[in-house]
Design an enzyme around this catalytic site. Structure first.
Site, PDB file in Angstrom:
ATOM      1  N   TYR A 124      14.511  -6.885  14.462  1.00  0.00           N
ATOM      2  CA  TYR A 124      14.467  -6.700  13.005  1.00  0.00           C
ATOM      3  C   TYR A 124      15.595  -7.488  12.322  1.00  0.00           C
ATOM      4  CZ  TYR A 124      14.189  -4.044   8.581  1.00  0.00           C
ATOM      5  OH  TYR A 124      14.058  -3.674   7.262  1.00  0.00           O
TER       6      TYR A 124
ATOM      7  N   SER B  31       0.820  -1.211   0.000  1.00  0.00           N
ATOM      8  CA  SER B  31       0.000   0.000   0.000  1.00  0.00           C
ATOM      9  C   SER B  31       0.855   1.263   0.000  1.00  0.00           C
ATOM     10  CB  SER B  31      -0.925   0.001   1.217  1.00  0.00           C
ATOM     11  OG  SER B  31      -0.173  -0.175   2.397  1.00  0.00           O
TER      12      SER B  31
HETATM   13  P1  NAP Z   1       6.998   1.048   4.896  1.00  0.00           P
HETATM   14  O1  NAP Z   1       7.050   2.275   4.063  1.00  0.00           O
HETATM   15  O2  NAP Z   1       6.876   1.160   6.376  1.00  0.00           O
HETATM   16  O3  NAP Z   1       5.845   0.101   4.327  1.00  0.00           O
HETATM   17  C1  NAP Z   1       5.620  -1.155   4.892  1.00  0.00           C
HETATM   18  C2  NAP Z   1       4.438  -1.790   4.218  1.00  0.00           C
HETATM   19  O4  NAP Z   1       4.216  -3.091   4.816  1.00  0.00           O
HETATM   20  C3  NAP Z   1       3.158  -0.990   4.415  1.00  0.00           C
HETATM   21  O5  NAP Z   1       2.381  -1.061   3.243  1.00  0.00           O
HETATM   22  C4  NAP Z   1       2.486  -1.733   5.568  1.00  0.00           C
HETATM   23  O6  NAP Z   1       1.085  -1.598   5.607  1.00  0.00           O
HETATM   24  C5  NAP Z   1       2.850  -3.166   5.226  1.00  0.00           C
HETATM   25  N1  NAP Z   1       2.672  -4.053   6.363  1.00  0.00           N
HETATM   26  C6  NAP Z   1       3.206  -3.931   7.591  1.00  0.00           C
HETATM   27  N2  NAP Z   1       2.795  -4.944   8.368  1.00  0.00           N
HETATM   28  C7  NAP Z   1       1.977  -5.711   7.617  1.00  0.00           C
HETATM   29  C8  NAP Z   1       1.237  -6.898   7.859  1.00  0.00           C
HETATM   30  N3  NAP Z   1       1.258  -7.493   9.051  1.00  0.00           N
HETATM   31  N4  NAP Z   1       0.500  -7.433   6.842  1.00  0.00           N
HETATM   32  C9  NAP Z   1       0.466  -6.834   5.628  1.00  0.00           C
HETATM   33  N5  NAP Z   1       1.146  -5.707   5.344  1.00  0.00           N
HETATM   34  C10 NAP Z   1       1.889  -5.150   6.324  1.00  0.00           C
HETATM   35  O7  NAP Z   1       8.305   0.168   4.682  1.00  0.00           O
HETATM   36  P2  NAP Z   1       9.282   0.051   3.426  1.00  0.00           P
HETATM   37  O8  NAP Z   1      10.466   0.859   3.727  1.00  0.00           O
HETATM   38  O9  NAP Z   1       8.552   0.203   2.163  1.00  0.00           O
HETATM   39  O10 NAP Z   1       9.715  -1.479   3.625  1.00  0.00           O
HETATM   40  C11 NAP Z   1       9.279  -2.534   2.782  1.00  0.00           C
HETATM   41  C12 NAP Z   1      10.162  -3.747   3.052  1.00  0.00           C
HETATM   42  O11 NAP Z   1      11.513  -3.423   2.790  1.00  0.00           O
HETATM   43  C13 NAP Z   1      10.111  -4.213   4.516  1.00  0.00           C
HETATM   44  O12 NAP Z   1      10.182  -5.613   4.569  1.00  0.00           O
HETATM   45  C14 NAP Z   1      11.368  -3.603   5.091  1.00  0.00           C
HETATM   46  O13 NAP Z   1      11.820  -4.298   6.210  1.00  0.00           O
HETATM   47  C15 NAP Z   1      12.308  -3.718   3.919  1.00  0.00           C
HETATM   48  N6  NAP Z   1      13.449  -2.825   3.968  1.00  0.00           N
HETATM   49  C16 NAP Z   1      13.290  -1.468   4.020  1.00  0.00           C
HETATM   50  C17 NAP Z   1      14.424  -0.663   4.081  1.00  0.00           C
HETATM   51  C18 NAP Z   1      14.329   0.833   4.132  1.00  0.00           C
HETATM   52  O14 NAP Z   1      15.374   1.465   4.340  1.00  0.00           O
HETATM   53  N7  NAP Z   1      13.183   1.439   3.956  1.00  0.00           N
HETATM   54  C19 NAP Z   1      15.685  -1.243   4.095  1.00  0.00           C
HETATM   55  C20 NAP Z   1      15.805  -2.627   4.039  1.00  0.00           C
HETATM   56  C21 NAP Z   1      14.683  -3.404   3.965  1.00  0.00           C
HETATM   57  P3  NAP Z   1       0.353  -0.504   6.569  1.00  0.00           P
HETATM   58  O15 NAP Z   1       0.223   0.725   5.751  1.00  0.00           O
HETATM   59  O16 NAP Z   1      -0.944  -1.155   6.899  1.00  0.00           O
HETATM   60  O17 NAP Z   1       1.232  -0.323   7.776  1.00  0.00           O
END
Ligand code: NAP
Length: 244
Positions: free
Chosen positions: A152, A11
């Protein structure tokens, strides 16, 4: 017939961009989301503008019954899932001394058990099709560790072990399982960091900047494509050279 990609937690952030990037490649898109937001309608419009089919399926990946329903809805609509991107993830950062058991468990539940739950429901369809791609979103933190992120880091290291083990189990069925390990990517997840912290991080990265959602989505696109058909069990870093 178009290929179908299911992206969890799409989303907003990285997942949303992966959905858009794969739609541009002609994939029909199934987006899983946990809570409604205004970006979701915008996402539907954007994806449909690429002349592909779109479905959004609500559900919490940490709840097994939800993941059964999510996968069933996608199969009912498209009849197959060619690519699964396990992207949904959360953080609950604090030093171990202060971390509550619930904070440890909830991060493992969403990031690691959520990856198991969705994959467990999708894999029978890929086994039957004798084809499939599973792309798991890990993190550099799962490889290097990070103070304040024991929960994490454990979840993201777990995803790497999961990826390699499953790659060995299903390779003979032409199902390829890989992970990507992003560094610091500009999303809501990292928006909470103070500007000075972000500047310090950028200075420590050889490419001198944080990553973008497009940087991650483009590698996922490659792993979902025919061009990567001899790659499985790998962890591809997308971190501007942060970890070598
Ligand atoms: P984000 O902007 O916080 O988005 C996270 C997404 O996951 C949101 O759409 C959230 O939905 C959804 N979500 C959370 N818990 C959920 C659940 N139980 N069931 C279904 N959906 C769920 O994070 P992002 O930065 O895009 O991260 C995406 C992925 O990349 C994650 O796995 C994160 O650990 C990984 N990652 C991110 C970074 C970074 O620097 N940003 C670095 C390394 C890895 P809601 O809107 O409902 O909360």
């Amino acid at each position: 017939m178009s290929k179908v990609a299911l992206i969890t937690g799409a989303s907003r952030g990285i997942g949303k961009q992966i959905a858009i990037t794969l739609a541009k490649e002609g994939f029909d898109i199934a987006v899983n989301y946990r809570s409604e937001n205004s970006e979701l309608q915008e996402l539907e419009r954007e994806i449909k503008s690429h002349n592909v089919e779109f479905i959004a399926v609500k559900g919490d990946v940490s709840v097994f019954e939800d993941t059964e329903k999510i996968v069933k809805e996608v199969i009912d609509k498209f009849g197959k899932i060619d690519v699964l991107v396990n992207n949904a993830g959360i953080t609950k950062d604090t030093l171990l001394m202060r971390m509550k058991k619930e904070d440890f468990e909830s991060v493992i539940d969403v990031n690691l058990i959520g990856t198991f739950n969705v994959t467990k429901n999708v894999i029978p369809y890929m086994m039957k099709a004798r084809s499939g791609r599973i792309i798991n979103i890990s993190s550099v933190v799962g490889i290097a560790g990070n103070a304040g992120q024991t929960n994490y880091a454990a979840s993201k290291a777990g995803i790497i072990g999961f990826t390699k083990s499953l790659a060995k189990e299903v390779g003979s069925r032409n199902i390829l399982v890989n992970a990507v390990a992003p560094g610091f990517i500009q999303t809501d997840m990292t928006a909470v960091l103070k500007d000075e912290v972000k500047e310090k991080i950028a200075e420590s990265i050889p490419l001198n900047r944080m990553g973008t959602v497009e940087d991650v989505a483009n590698v996922v696109k490659f792993l979902a494509s025919e061009e990567s058909s001899y790659i499985t069990g790998q962890v591809i870093h997308i971190d501007g050279g942060m970890l070598m």
